[in-house]
Enzyme design. Structure first.
Site, PDB file in Angstrom:
ATOM      1  N   GLY A   1     -61.876   9.823  47.078  1.00 13.38           N
ATOM      2  CA  GLY A   1     -61.952   9.167  48.393  1.00 13.38           C
ATOM      3  C   GLY A   1     -60.796   8.213  48.637  1.00 13.38           C
ATOM      4  O   GLY A   1     -60.146   8.245  49.687  1.00 13.38           O
ATOM      5  N   ARG A   2     -60.489   7.379  47.653  1.00 13.21           N
ATOM      6  CA  ARG A   2     -59.431   6.372  47.840  1.00 13.21           C
ATOM      7  C   ARG A   2     -58.033   6.969  47.708  1.00 13.21           C
ATOM      8  O   ARG A   2     -57.037   6.256  47.855  1.00 13.21           O
ATOM      9  CB  ARG A   2     -59.640   5.209  46.875  1.00 13.21           C
ATOM     10  CG  ARG A   2     -59.836   5.623  45.423  1.00 13.21           C
ATOM     11  CD  ARG A   2     -60.445   4.509  44.585  1.00 13.21           C
ATOM     12  NE  ARG A   2     -60.753   4.935  43.224  1.00 13.21           N
ATOM     13  CZ  ARG A   2     -61.888   5.511  42.851  1.00 13.21           C
ATOM     14  NH1 ARG A   2     -62.823   5.772  43.742  1.00 13.21           N
ATOM     15  NH2 ARG A   2     -62.098   5.844  41.598  1.00 13.21           N
TER      16      ARG A   2
ATOM     17  N   GLU B   1     -73.931   4.897  56.078  1.00  8.59           N
ATOM     18  CA  GLU B   1     -73.285   4.141  57.164  1.00  8.59           C
ATOM     19  C   GLU B   1     -72.609   5.102  58.145  1.00  8.59           C
ATOM     20  O   GLU B   1     -72.734   4.968  59.364  1.00  8.59           O
ATOM     21  CB  GLU B   1     -72.212   3.192  56.578  1.00  8.59           C
ATOM     22  CG  GLU B   1     -72.745   2.102  55.677  1.00  8.59           C
ATOM     23  CD  GLU B   1     -72.890   2.529  54.221  1.00  8.59           C
ATOM     24  OE1 GLU B   1     -72.976   3.756  53.941  1.00  8.59           O
ATOM     25  OE2 GLU B   1     -72.920   1.641  53.354  1.00  8.59           O
TER      26      GLU B   1
ATOM     27  N   LYS C   1     -66.242  12.383  52.807  1.00  7.35           N
ATOM     28  CA  LYS C   1     -66.068  13.380  51.746  1.00  7.35           C
ATOM     29  C   LYS C   1     -67.409  14.068  51.467  1.00  7.35           C
ATOM     30  O   LYS C   1     -67.498  15.279  51.418  1.00  7.35           O
ATOM     31  CB  LYS C   1     -65.517  12.693  50.488  1.00  7.35           C
ATOM     32  CG  LYS C   1     -65.348  13.616  49.314  1.00  7.35           C
ATOM     33  CD  LYS C   1     -64.640  12.939  48.159  1.00  7.35           C
ATOM     34  CE  LYS C   1     -64.705  13.831  46.930  1.00  7.35           C
ATOM     35  NZ  LYS C   1     -64.007  13.287  45.782  1.00  7.35           N
TER      36      LYS C   1
ATOM     37  N   GLU D   1     -61.650  -0.020  42.877  1.00  8.85           N
ATOM     38  CA  GLU D   1     -62.624   1.062  42.688  1.00  8.85           C
ATOM     39  C   GLU D   1     -62.159   1.976  41.546  1.00  8.85           C
ATOM     40  O   GLU D   1     -62.969   2.617  40.890  1.00  8.85           O
ATOM     41  CB  GLU D   1     -62.805   1.864  43.988  1.00  8.85           C
ATOM     42  CG  GLU D   1     -64.159   2.555  44.061  1.00  8.85           C
ATOM     43  CD  GLU D   1     -64.508   3.108  45.438  1.00  8.85           C
ATOM     44  OE1 GLU D   1     -65.544   2.718  45.997  1.00  8.85           O
ATOM     45  OE2 GLU D   1     -63.743   3.939  45.955  1.00  8.85           O
TER      46      GLU D   1
ATOM     47  N   HIS E   1     -49.587 -20.664  54.650  1.00  7.40           N
ATOM     48  CA  HIS E   1     -50.225 -21.815  55.307  1.00  7.40           C
ATOM     49  C   HIS E   1     -51.712 -21.877  54.998  1.00  7.40           C
ATOM     50  O   HIS E   1     -52.463 -22.565  55.698  1.00  7.40           O
ATOM     51  CB  HIS E   1     -49.977 -21.744  56.817  1.00  7.40           C
ATOM     52  CG  HIS E   1     -48.520 -21.843  57.136  1.00  7.40           C
ATOM     53  ND1 HIS E   1     -47.870 -23.053  57.274  1.00  7.40           N
ATOM     54  CD2 HIS E   1     -47.570 -20.881  57.261  1.00  7.40           C
ATOM     55  CE1 HIS E   1     -46.589 -22.831  57.509  1.00  7.40           C
ATOM     56  NE2 HIS E   1     -46.377 -21.515  57.503  1.00  7.40           N
TER      57      HIS E   1
ATOM     58  N   LYS F   1     -76.746   1.331  46.448  1.00  2.00           N
ATOM     59  CA  LYS F   1     -77.134   2.344  47.449  1.00  2.00           C
ATOM     60  C   LYS F   1     -78.575   2.769  47.222  1.00  2.00           C
ATOM     61  O   LYS F   1     -79.358   2.887  48.159  1.00  2.00           O
ATOM     62  CB  LYS F   1     -76.240   3.578  47.346  1.00  2.00           C
ATOM     63  CG  LYS F   1     -74.832   3.405  47.834  1.00  2.00           C
ATOM     64  CD  LYS F   1     -74.108   4.756  47.798  1.00  2.00           C
ATOM     65  CE  LYS F   1     -72.624   4.634  47.956  1.00  2.00           C
ATOM     66  NZ  LYS F   1     -71.893   5.865  47.768  1.00  2.00           N
TER      67      LYS F   1
END
Ligand code: F6P
Length: 556
Positions: free
Chosen positions: A266-267, A212, A206, A352, A383, A511
């Site tokens: 973003g999400r 990263e 965005k 978030e 399990h 950050k």
């Protein structure tokens, strides 16, 4: 700004809680044969049974009142109208515009956003068609066989989750890869499996400034340039972003950029150009079907009365546990292998959005807010961690998600899967009383002493809440509806708590600090003032990686 605890409905719910906390759901089922019929809702291909919750008509009524007193209906309208409800960023919140299939105008700052939305959709469609049909060729005139999406967070999780969920609809020639981690191991593993002549990279960010993503994108580009040339980049790199200037600076022609806008969080972005990998893999028609499914849920959310509104009810039932039972976590357990990415996607969506400690006006919240979301495919969870869910001390609501239609032709598998999901919901609700446990042990012929030793361990308190979420089929339309349902559930809860579900300032501090520390790790600048622990960790790293003279160039 009023706190939710000040609303009359909150006080009523507090009383409901005191009066009903010991009531067993198994008794409620016995007393009310209609309970399952009354506490379920169907929207499109999504069927939700929420009857195995610690609720009654009175509790639901007060929860709905709470939503009204918190101003949910007005807030919903404001979102759909394009008002700037993300106040800390002064932005509208319009993922609903991205799937506004009726195309009625939605105005932001007086301008209808729909023409831009439709234009990008059209460009995505043309591009996807060209790649899928083989018309789009790489620099040695070969068709594209591999698509590598480089992005992180919302620019990764949504497309990855959808492409995985809908694998059966994918183009047989296209292998989809997703690189998010700046740990070079992930990109290296992908690059070892693909060829520059036949690979398309989507750089999805965005902001187009995420460290990263830009690091991975630069490395991918250098890898490509070992065989291809600068002029070939145009055939192998496209960008998805809101930031034209940064895309151009990176060296991608903005003609090969698919745009979205600051009013897409973003999400909440998989419906935008961030969904390009989805469209490439599934095709335009299926992507549109996904939008149609989401639109169906949007229409339900904005039009259905609160007491019959699926995302609203799920949000309110969540509030009931988080704020009254102190249930601080929520499990997402898909009984479907291809939905194994869903818990991670919902984790970002919810945590978030609602992981906030101040209200819209800046004052501290007076109640718990967003829960910890976690999960795994249900059958594997059974399990592993389900022991805690059955007999641990926490109240942990669980969403059990499954497809009514078979997902493979392998005989017997789906029946076993579905028998397990139904059995788990029953076990969580009914539990096993000491008397039932004793009778079972007696039938096994154990001595009285052995029986009394074992009974407490074999007893299940039950009364543990689940929502059973069934899709008539896992297809693009239903996946669209399912994700939109969760988005609106998260919104509902945020409104009750009076927080801003659409910013994410909490990710910034780390950050900022990482930038300073990176320079210190590489020796470019002297270590700044840190706490003793952080300084020691930096020195330890430098001792392992730097030459004796202190030179320590990370990028060589
Ligand atoms: O740091 C958090 C975050 O901003 C998320 O909200 C977002 O989805 C992700 O990083 C990726 O951001 P971008 O798409 O700008 O690279």
């Amino acid at each position: 700004m009023a706190q939710p605890i000040d609303f009359p409905a909150w006080q009523a719910l507090q009383q409901n809680f005191e009066q009903s906390k010991h009531i067993q759901m198994r008794d409620q089922f016995e007393q009310d044969p209609q309970r399952a019929e009354r506490y379920c809702l169907e929207v499109g291909g999504i069927h939700v049974d929420f009857s195995k919750n610690r609720i009654s008509d009175e509790i639901l009524g007060n929860l709905v009142e709470l939503a009204k007193q918190a101003g949910l209906p007005e807030r919903m309208q404001q979102m759909f109208r394009g008002e700037k409800i993300n106040q800390t960023e002064n932005r509208a919140v319009l993922h609903v515009a991205l799937r506004n299939r009726t195309n009625n105008p939605i105005l932001v700052d007086g301008e209808d956003v729909m023409p831009q939305v439709n234009d990008v959709l059209r460009r995505m469609g043309e591009f996807s068609h060209a790649v899928r049909s083989g018309e789009w060729l790489g620099y040695t005139n070969q068709v594209i066989t591999d698509v590598v999406n480089i992005g992180i967070g919302g620019s990764d999780l949504g497309p990855l989750m959808m492409c995985t969920a809908l694998k059966g609809f994918g183009h047989p020639r296209l292998n989809m890869h997703f690189v998010s981690n700046v740990d070079g191991a992930q990109l290296r593993d992908v690059l070892e499996r693909v060829h520059p002549e036949t690979t398309l990279f989507i750089i999805a960010s965005k902001t187009f400034t995420t460290q990263e993503t830009i690091t991975n994108a630069n490395t991918a580009r250098q890898w490509f340039l070992k065989e291809g040339s600068e002029k070939d980049i145009a055939k192998h790199f496209v960008a998805v972003s809101t930031n034209k200037a940064e895309v151009a600076k990176f060296g991608i022609d903005t003609d090969h950029m698919f745009e979205f806008w600051d009013w897409v969080g973003g999400r909440y972005s998989l419906w935008s150009a961030i969904g390009l990998p989805i469209m490439l893999y599934l095709g335009e028609e299926n992507f549109i079907e996904m939008l149609n499914g989401a639109h169906l849920m949007d229409n339900h959310f904005i039009n259905a009365p609160l007491e019959k509104n699926l995302p609203v009810l799920l949000g309110l039932i969540g509030i009931w546990y988080i704020n009254f039972y102190g249930g601080g976590s929520h499990v997402i357990a898909p009984y479907d292998q291809h939905l194994h990415r869903l818990p991670k996607f919902i984790q970002q969506l919810d945590m978030e959005s609602n992981g906030k400690q101040v209200k819209m006006g800046g004052e501290p919240v007076a109640t718990e807010t967003g829960p910890i979301i976690w999960g795994e495919t249900g059958i594997n969870g059974q399990h592993a961690f389900f022991q805690l869910l059955h007999q641990g001390t926490h109240v942990t609501p669980i969403d059990l998600i499954a497809s009514l239609t078979k997902r493979s032709n392998l005989p017997g598998h789906h029946e076993i899967l579905l028998s397990n999901v139904f059995a788990q919901a029953e076990a969580f609700m009914r539990g096993k009383t000491p008397e039932e446990a004793r009778a079972e042990l007696q039938a096994q012929g154990l001595s009285d002493a052995q029986i009394e030793t074992l009974v407490p361990h074999k007893t299940f308190s039950g009364n543990r809440p689940t929502n059973m979420i069934l899709m008539d089929e896992v297809n693009p339309r239903n996946m669209g509806s399912l994700i939109a349902m969760y988005e609106h559930k998260v919104f509902t809860q945020g409104v009750i708590w009076g927080i801003n579900s659409f910013d994410q300032w909490g990710v910034e501090l780390g950050k900022q600090l990482a930038k300073t520390i990176l320079a210190e790790l590489t020796g470019a600048i002297d270590p700044q003032k840190h706490d003793a622990s952080t300084s020691r960790l930096i020195r330890l790293y430098r001792k392992t990686n730097c030459a004796e003279d202190g030179t320590c160039d990370l990028f060589n």
